[in-house]
Design an enzyme around this catalytic site. Structure first.
Site, PDB file in Angstrom:
ATOM      1  N   LYS A 186      37.015  36.971  33.270  1.00  0.00           N
ATOM      2  CA  LYS A 186      37.992  35.967  33.689  1.00  0.00           C
ATOM      3  C   LYS A 186      38.302  35.009  32.538  1.00  0.00           C
ATOM      4  CE  LYS A 186      36.673  35.588  38.588  1.00  0.00           C
ATOM      5  NZ  LYS A 186      37.970  36.027  39.144  1.00  0.00           N
ATOM      6  N   ARG A 200      34.729  43.323  47.024  1.00  0.00           N
ATOM      7  CA  ARG A 200      34.957  44.440  47.949  1.00  0.00           C
ATOM      8  C   ARG A 200      33.917  45.538  47.765  1.00  0.00           C
ATOM      9  NH1 ARG A 200      40.920  45.119  45.585  1.00  0.00           N
ATOM     10  NH2 ARG A 200      40.498  42.902  45.295  1.00  0.00           N
TER      11      ARG A 200
HETATM   12  N1  BES Z   1      36.110  35.848  43.469  1.00  0.00           N
HETATM   13  C1  BES Z   1      37.397  36.298  43.091  1.00  0.00           C
HETATM   14  C2  BES Z   1      38.509  35.709  43.970  1.00  0.00           C
HETATM   15  C3  BES Z   1      38.701  34.228  43.852  1.00  0.00           C
HETATM   16  C4  BES Z   1      39.559  33.702  42.912  1.00  0.00           C
HETATM   17  C5  BES Z   1      38.064  33.375  44.739  1.00  0.00           C
HETATM   18  C6  BES Z   1      39.733  32.337  42.834  1.00  0.00           C
HETATM   19  C7  BES Z   1      38.251  32.018  44.658  1.00  0.00           C
HETATM   20  C8  BES Z   1      39.086  31.501  43.705  1.00  0.00           C
HETATM   21  C9  BES Z   1      37.466  37.819  43.186  1.00  0.00           C
HETATM   22  O1  BES Z   1      36.295  38.470  42.911  1.00  0.00           O
HETATM   23  C10 BES Z   1      38.463  38.260  42.163  1.00  0.00           C
HETATM   24  O2  BES Z   1      38.197  38.094  41.021  1.00  0.00           O
HETATM   25  N2  BES Z   1      39.566  38.821  42.618  1.00  0.00           N
HETATM   26  C11 BES Z   1      40.583  39.266  41.753  1.00  0.00           C
HETATM   27  C12 BES Z   1      41.000  40.626  42.218  1.00  0.00           C
HETATM   28  C13 BES Z   1      41.867  41.368  41.225  1.00  0.00           C
HETATM   29  C14 BES Z   1      41.077  41.742  40.013  1.00  0.00           C
HETATM   30  C15 BES Z   1      42.396  42.612  41.909  1.00  0.00           C
HETATM   31  C16 BES Z   1      41.740  38.273  41.830  1.00  0.00           C
HETATM   32  O3  BES Z   1      41.988  37.722  42.893  1.00  0.00           O
HETATM   33  O4  BES Z   1      42.343  38.018  40.802  1.00  0.00           O
HETATM   34 MN    MN Z   2      36.039  38.835  40.838  1.00  0.00          MN
END
Ligand code: BES
Ligand code: MN
Ligand code: ZN
Length: 490
Positions: A269, A343
């Site tokens: 990230k 997931r």
């Molecule tokens: N934990 C994150 C989602 C999230 C983002 C929760 C911001 C709270 C605040 C999740 O694991 C994630 O990274 N999701 C990605 C999915 C993508 C890679 C398909 C996302 O939402 O960008």
């Molecule tokens: Mn994630």
């Protein structure tokens, strides 16, 4: 630890002298009791001078109203008939915010509303307690929260109110458990430490099992283990059981995403805001808080709480984009983005849950996608379900508690988006409909059990503050699911 006020319910003729007197009401004539306390008849004048409207959670103060009291605080309660738990909690939150520095507060009486129901009074108390919550464990200097203080509710029937409070207080403690877990930094709260906190709840009569890495390997939880392998801290799967039904009827089941920290893994990230990912276990926290609440109030239900605890880190042993893992269900998953890890954890936790417990239904909670915040902001959790009855029950519980949900669509067109060239399924679906493709992924691991998924990325943390929630983590989900159980499954 935040200083939470002591709360009591008494039959009082007069508020203790020196206490702050908190009155709840609308525009109108003060009640006989209010008139008695207000010997100098200050209240009616204050109401008219300020043109007090009595709107919910608005307030005025009358200073030095009588020899025995320094302060009257008058708080509006809005439309009495329309008030539910959340509205009374807002009144309670307001109470605490205006009197946090007082040693003793007496909530005496109503202006013109008659005696409130035990449930309403208990909800006011809960709002006050939750308002006092402050995650100040690590602030050694600036502890600005108020005094511990004591709040005494004068009521006509204290024993009925005490009974209502016993129940509400258990729920409140569940919310606090969830808030604490989410607020805790990831260096302190790893999978092992989280599991220990869940284990401590066995004190309430919960049966808690902690499955370690070896057991997870034996169960062939390749999806969950793939996420965990980039961290030196080993994963855990915790199973909490509450047997309150008094028989062996099929349990209701709750499953939580517990990523104690989500760096994104190798699909790392961006740095800005990454600290918030200490809260990526908000689903697991809500499930743990819910089990606390159900056990604490001795709910007449059989309930299971399962949380998958891992840390998503990028190191030499981390899984790579393109890796193919085999989940416990036997399905193969192409991991195209290691940041879509929640997931993967849930795939194994959900499959395990339905295989082992044959539950009436499963509800999973997860801070699953940023996309759900794009769709719904911080005001509703995304609700996805294969069962209209369960979805409707969740919508009703959401309205009753003001922990709101909004149903999102699902279907074969979205499901197709996660078909993989190289495996049975891939863990991302492309740029569009990110929250829905995530839900479609989960659906492939729930078999035929009635199931609902709550995407709480926007509601579990960083959600808007209100009278009874000032914390970064709201504890979202505990009151919602407790209410779902109370209204439909007890
Ligand atoms: N934990 C994150 C989602 C999230 C983002 C929760 C911001 C709270 C605040 C999740 O694991 C994630 O990274 N999701 C990605 C999915 C993508 C890679 C398909 C996302 O939402 O960008
Ligand atoms: Mn994630
Ligand atoms: Zn995540």
């Amino acid at each position: 630890m935040a200083k939470l006020p002591a709360i009591a319910f008494e039959k009082l003729k007069q508020p203790a002298s020196g206490s702050v007197v908190f009155l709840i009401g609308k525009e109108g004539e003060p009640s006989a009791t209010a008139r008695e306390i207000d010997a100098e008849n200050r209240i009616p004048r204050a109401l008219s001078v300020t043109e007090f409207s009595g709107k919910l959670a608005t307030s005025i103060e009358v200073l030095a109203p009588a020899a025995a009291f320094d302060r009257f605080v008058i708080c509006g309660c809005g439309d009495l008939a329309g008030n539910g738990q959340a509205e009374w909690m807002r009144v309670g939150g307001k109470l605490r915010s205006l009197t946090a520095k007082a040693e003793l507060v007496t909530v005496v009486c109503e202006l013109d509303v008659g005696e409130l129901s035990p449930e309403a009074i208990a909800a006011i108390a809960a709002g006050a307690k939750l308002r006092a919550y402050d995650f100040d464990n690590y602030r050694t200097k600036d502890r600005k929260a108020g005094k511990t203080g004591k709040i005494v509710f004068a009521c006509a029937n204290p024993s009925a109110v005490r009974k209502a409070w016993k129940r509400m207080d258990a729920i409140t403690d569940g919310v606090i458990t969830a808030r604490d877990l989410v607020n805790e930094p990831a260096n302190v709260l790893g999978p092992v430490e989280f599991a220990k906190r869940a284990e401590a709840l066995s004190e309430l009569g919960l049966e808690v099992e902690v499955l370690e890495e070896k057991a997870l390997r034996k169960l062939k939880m390749g999806a969950l283990l793939g996420v965990a392998q980039g961290s030196p801290r080993p994963p855990r799967l915790v199973v909490m059981q509450w047997r309150g039904a008094g028989n062996d009827s099929a349990p209701v089941a709750f499953v939580g995403k517990g990523v104690v920290f989500d760096t994104g893994g190798i699909s790392i990230k961006p740095a800005a805001g990454m600290e918030d990912m200490k809260g990526d276990m908000g689903g697991a926290a809500a499930v743990t808080g819910l089990m606390h609440a159900l056990a604490g109030r001795k709910a007449k239900v059989n309930a299971i709480g399962i949380i998958g605890l891992v840390e998503n880190m990028p190191d030499g042993n981390a899984q790579r984009p393109g890796d193919i893992v085999t989940a416990m269900s036997g399905q193969t998953i192409e991991v195209l983005n290691t940041d879509a890890e929640g997931r993967l954890v849930l795939a194994d936790a959900l499959w395990y849950c339905q295989e082992r417990f044959k539950p009436k239904f499963m509800i999973d909670l997860a801070t699953l996608t940023g996309a759900i915040m794009v769709a719904l902001g911080n005001h509703h959790a995304g609700l996805f379900s294969n069962d209209d009855v369960l979805a409707g029950q969740l919508e009703s519980a959401g309205k009753a508690t003001d922990e709101r949900v909004w149903r999102m669509p699902m279907g074969p067109d979205y499901d197709k988006m996660i078909d993989s060239k190289n495996a049975d399924v891939k863990n991302i679906g492309g740029r569009f409909a990110g929250s829905i493709t995530a839900a479609q992924f989960l659906k492939r691991f729930v078999n035929d059990v009635p199931w609902a998924h709550l995407d709480i990325a926007g509601t579990a943390m960083g959600s808007p503050k209100n009278e009874y929630s000032q914390s970064w983590s709201s504890g979202y989900g505990v009151r919602l699911l407790d209410r779902l159980v109370a209204d439909n499954f007890e």
